[in-house]
Design a protein around this motif. Sequence first.
Motif, short mmCIF file in Angstrom:
data_model
loop_
_atom_site.label_atom_id
_atom_site.label_comp_id
_atom_site.label_asym_id
_atom_site.label_seq_id
_atom_site.Cartn_x
_atom_site.Cartn_y
_atom_site.Cartn_z
N ILE A 10 0.84 -1.20 0.00
CA ILE A 10 0.00 0.00 0.00
C ILE A 10 0.87 1.25 0.00
CG2 ILE A 10 -1.59 1.37 1.41
CD1 ILE A 10 -3.00 -1.22 2.18
N GLU A 11 1.91 1.23 0.80
CA GLU A 11 2.79 2.40 0.86
C GLU A 11 3.53 2.60 -0.46
OE1 GLU A 11 4.11 5.86 2.28
OE2 GLU A 11 2.60 4.55 3.19
N ARG A 99 -11.07 -0.31 1.09
CA ARG A 99 -10.92 0.48 -0.13
C ARG A 99 -9.75 1.46 -0.02
NH1 ARG A 99 -16.93 2.05 -2.46
NH2 ARG A 99 -17.73 -0.11 -2.62
N VAL A 100 -8.96 1.51 -1.07
CA VAL A 100 -7.84 2.44 -1.12
C VAL A 100 -8.02 3.27 -2.38
CG1 VAL A 100 -5.34 2.71 -1.03
CG2 VAL A 100 -6.41 0.67 -0.04
N TYR A 101 -8.20 4.58 -2.21
CA TYR A 101 -8.55 5.48 -3.30
C TYR A 101 -7.34 6.23 -3.85
CZ TYR A 101 -13.46 4.90 -1.89
OH TYR A 101 -14.70 4.38 -1.61
N GLY A 102 -7.46 6.63 -5.11
CA GLY A 102 -6.44 7.48 -5.72
C GLY A 102 -6.54 7.44 -7.23
N PRO A 103 -6.14 8.51 -7.91
CA PRO A 103 -6.21 8.53 -9.37
C PRO A 103 -5.27 7.51 -10.02
CG PRO A 103 -5.07 10.47 -8.54
CD PRO A 103 -5.63 9.77 -7.35
N ASP A 341 -7.87 -5.97 -7.63
CA ASP A 341 -9.32 -5.92 -7.69
C ASP A 341 -9.76 -4.56 -7.16
OD1 ASP A 341 -11.92 -6.66 -8.08
OD2 ASP A 341 -12.03 -8.09 -6.41
N GLY A 342 -10.90 -4.10 -7.62
CA GLY A 342 -11.40 -2.81 -7.20
C GLY A 342 -12.51 -2.35 -8.11
N ALA A 354 -7.66 -3.45 -0.74
CA ALA A 354 -6.41 -3.85 -0.06
C ALA A 354 -6.33 -5.35 0.11
CB ALA A 354 -6.31 -3.15 1.28
N SER A 355 -7.48 -5.98 0.32
CA SER A 355 -7.51 -7.43 0.54
C SER A 355 -7.09 -8.21 -0.70
CB SER A 355 -8.91 -7.88 0.97
OG SER A 355 -9.87 -7.51 -0.01
N SER A 356 -7.08 -7.55 -1.86
CA SER A 356 -6.70 -8.25 -3.10
C SER A 356 -5.20 -8.25 -3.33
CB SER A 356 -7.40 -7.63 -4.31
OG SER A 356 -6.85 -6.36 -4.65
#
Length: 372
Positions: A10-11, A99-103, A341-342, A354-356
């Motif tokens: 994630i980081e 959920r992790v958001y961003g363009p 996934d998302g 994140a779980s994916s």
Amino acid sequence: MTAPTTAEMIEGIRSWVEIESHTADSAGVNRMMDLCARGWTEAGAKVERIAGRDGLGDLLSVSAPWGGHGPGILVLCHLDTVHPRGTIKELAFRVEGDRVYGPGIYDMKGGAYLAFAAYQAITRGGRTTPLPLRFLYTSDEEIGSPSSRALIEAQARNAKYVLVTEPARDGGKIVTSRKGVARYVLTTHGRPAHSGARHQDGRSAILEMARHVIDIEGMTDYARGVTFNVGQIMGGTADNVVPARCEVTLDMRVKTMADAEHFVARLRALKSHNPDVSVQVTGNLNRPPYEMNEAGAALFAHAKGLARDLGIDLAGVLSGGGSDGNFTAPFVATLDGLGVDGEGAHTMHEHMLASSLEPRMNLQRRLFETLY
């Protein structure tokens, strides 16, 4: 060291997402390429940077330090996004539960980063892969890969397998086929006249185009997987002038090459309804259909077995959107949709799950480790 953790990934993805890289913003794309190249170099890979052209950003060709120059695995990733610079202010990187958001996080920086993480998972354990392992990071996929297509196809001809890290679909499905994409511009040329005093002398380019729009949209056949969309229309000069020119843009999607050839021929053969108005058709098949073939089916079956071992019930799906996999699938075994996934590609609610991350990274890793 062990494989990258979810928190570490994630980081890492955050660092990529927060460098905005809209296709048209070559400076932003190149900053993203700088960061990507630095990470791969520090991970011990060989990195070749290829200068962009036609105002587009650079490309990165990355090779693992083993396996030689023979046919291997080619992993296709793109680092350009559809989001203009400044989007990060509205669609800020943030974590909300799973959920992790961003363009561009879903399409497709998340998946592109997973390829890097899967490589790290192998090398941190002191392992290599049976086949040479190569990665290509491109800068123009979102506009049809005009400057990178030749390189993609050249590298794919020295590959036994092509893996594409575009996002997963519909809850984790991978992409086993894609529609082909054609883009055309239709232009009609009529004759101008004063719409009140000499209307009878004019020949309306818009009227002629309207007839063609109805005809073309009528060729859509959902059962056959064929769609036509007139996306933009422009014409005329003033309210009181019979319009002498009209132009429309057209998007065509088809499942098979046979349909591509059939409908392209129909477009090329368009004739004017009014002999005093001419019709011009320009454009081409931007991406050929990515059809499931024997080699692709065998690769999918292999991936499905690996996924089962990882506790994933892997399914394949047809996608209406195109990718760089469309260029390679006709001549080399290709598997697409191996990214995160998302949901929400190209929108202001774009996010990955994140779980994916660990399951999808491990699927890529196992493909790298087991393909011969």
